[in-house]
Design an enzyme around this catalytic site. Structure first.
Site, PDB file in Angstrom:
ATOM      1  N   ASP A 175      65.690  -1.547 121.139  1.00  0.00           N
ATOM      2  CA  ASP A 175      66.184  -2.699 121.906  1.00  0.00           C
ATOM      3  C   ASP A 175      67.440  -3.271 121.262  1.00  0.00           C
ATOM      4  OD1 ASP A 175      63.884  -2.190 123.226  1.00  0.00           O
ATOM      5  OD2 ASP A 175      62.849  -4.032 122.633  1.00  0.00           O
ATOM      6  N   TYR A 225      50.581  -4.685 121.517  1.00  0.00           N
ATOM      7  CA  TYR A 225      51.678  -3.831 121.028  1.00  0.00           C
ATOM      8  C   TYR A 225      51.428  -3.428 119.570  1.00  0.00           C
ATOM      9  CZ  TYR A 225      56.526  -2.418 120.081  1.00  0.00           C
ATOM     10  OH  TYR A 225      57.653  -1.711 119.729  1.00  0.00           O
TER      11      TYR A 225
HETATM   12 MG    MG Z   1      61.327  -7.970 122.976  1.00  0.00          MG
END
Ligand code: MG
Ligand code: ADP
Length: 395
Positions: A175, A225
């Site tokens: 990301d 996660y």
């Molecule tokens: Mg994030």
């Protein structure tokens, strides 16, 4: 839309700090064409920055020891003394920024006083990586305003470190990398093991990438996660104990994985098998994209969804519904859940001429099925973090 965001953020700065900002920065969110959850497993990923941004209005304050943030979207603010050691605080959004400051401070770099107001068009917790835009945007600002001489790669790593240490999400590097390194019309093929990367022209003439936001929000602090990372880590540990000669996770073969199946247990086995298959899919997808083989690219996307749903188990009822319905529509080449999972958006590859009809049908079906108004984002692949100047981009 970019101009409106810049104007709104500038006005928020003026109202909060009673002066004008000196610099404006835009940090984009990202899509990931394919390669999900493999960024923390030495895999390849295929992300791109998009035309949704966190905008930062910034002013350096000479001879000040204070850094102040105003988060317009939360109507909340936070100040800290730049010469003190920082620790995580109870306002979660602040930790993304404080963690960046802490990483810069630990590297021995000197900064000064700052006033920052920020606001965003990246929906939060929808898998478009608002968190990386926030971290890396601030790292970019510190680097630029105080001439810290950090490379783009350093900025991405600082963003990731912030999320690991101050936020507590064990995210990979994709990301941050996409937000920092994005280029208009190009996707990035990133080797998450070496951080080597190459750009591929996004050959999608006649097709659109459309995001359907389920409006099911996740926060990766509580979403599961980190548990997925634990399942994978357990599998990796035993794989490496058994086959110590292997250097990168992606070099384990399926037969090696089968050999440790009973030892690692079914859950870790399923997770690792998904990852190995996904890493291979990314290589195929990059080739398909560069050759303009959009049909095959679409098939790979849908295969990824099925892996994320049944093997990695990070989908949810709403996203499974959206993907299953969407792939049956005319002109849809592929669809899958995008991002860390547990909600957020699906990414859909659709023939331009069918886009409107598909949106209409799927929105209606989703409303009827779940009572939720789906949001739609038609995204363009855009540049990474930049300073914004009216009528032009610099740097
Ligand atoms: Mg994030
Ligand atoms: P994603 O990165 O997929 O959007 P995350 O759960 O990783 O989702 O990050 C979302 C978090 O990032 C938010 O809960 C908030 O703390 C922070 N954040 C993102 N955008 C903003 C914003 N515009 N203002 C304040 N905080 C933000």
């Amino acid at each position: 839309m970019k101009e409106k965001l810049v104007n709104d953020t500038t006005e928020a700065f003026q109202a909060f700090f009673h002066s004008d900002p000196e610099n404006i920065f835009l940090a984009p969110g990202r899509i990931n064409i394919i390669g999900e959850h493999v960024d923390y497993s030495d895999g390849f990923v295929l992300p791109a920055a998009i035309d949704k941004y966190i905008c930062f209005a910034v002013k350096k304050v000479e001879d000040s020891e204070t850094c102040t943030f105003f988060a317009k979207d939360f109507d909340d603010s936070f100040s800290f003394n730049i010469n003190q050691k920082q620790n995580p605080v109870s306002q979660i959004w602040v930790n993304y920024l404080l963690g960046v400051f802490n990483a810069v401070q630990e590297s021995g770099k000197k900064t000064g006083g700052l006033q920052i107001a920020f606001s965003s068009t990246i929906p939060m917790g929808s898998g478009l990586s608002s968190s990386a835009a926030l971290e890396c945007g601030f790292a970019f600002i510190l680097n630029q305003i105080f001439d810290l001489n950090l490379s783009r790669k350093d900025l991405a790593l600082i963003g990731q470190k912030s999320e690991h240490t101050f936020v507590g999400v064990q995210c990979g590097i994709m990301d941050q990398f996409a937000s920092v390194f994005g280029k208009e019309h190009q996707v990035i093929m990133l080797d998450c093991h070496s951080l080597e990367h190459q750009y591929f022209e996004a050959n999608l003439e006649g097709y659109s990438l459309v995001l359907f936001d389920s409006c099911v929000k996740h926060t990766h602090l509580t979403s599961g996660y980190n548990n997925r990372r634990k399942d994978v880590d357990q599998g990796k540990r035993i794989l490496w104990e058994t086959f110590p000669e292997i250097e990168k996770f992606r070099d384990f073969s399926f037969s090696m994985l089968d050999a440790v199946r009973s030892e690692i247990g079914e859950t870790s086995y399923k997770r690792c098998r998904y990852l190995l298959k996904e890493i291979k899919r990314v290589e195929k997808a990059a080739k398909a994209l560069s050759e303009g083989d959009v049909e095959y690219l679409g098939k790979l996307l849908t295969e990824t969804h099925s892996g994320l749903s049944t093997e990695f188990e990070v989908s949810c009822g709403e996203l499974d519904f959206l993907v299953e319905k969407t792939v049956k529509e005319n002109g849809v080449l592929g669809a899958r859940i995008m991002g860390g999972g547990f909600g957020g958006c699906s990414i859909n590859l659709i023939k331009d001429e069918n886009v409107n009809e598909v949106i209409e049908k799927i929105s209606a079906a989703y409303k009827a099925g779940f009572g939720i108004e789906m949001k739609v984002y038609r995204v363009k692949i855009s540049d990474g973090i930049k300073e914004y100047k009216r009528n032009e981009f610099v740097i």
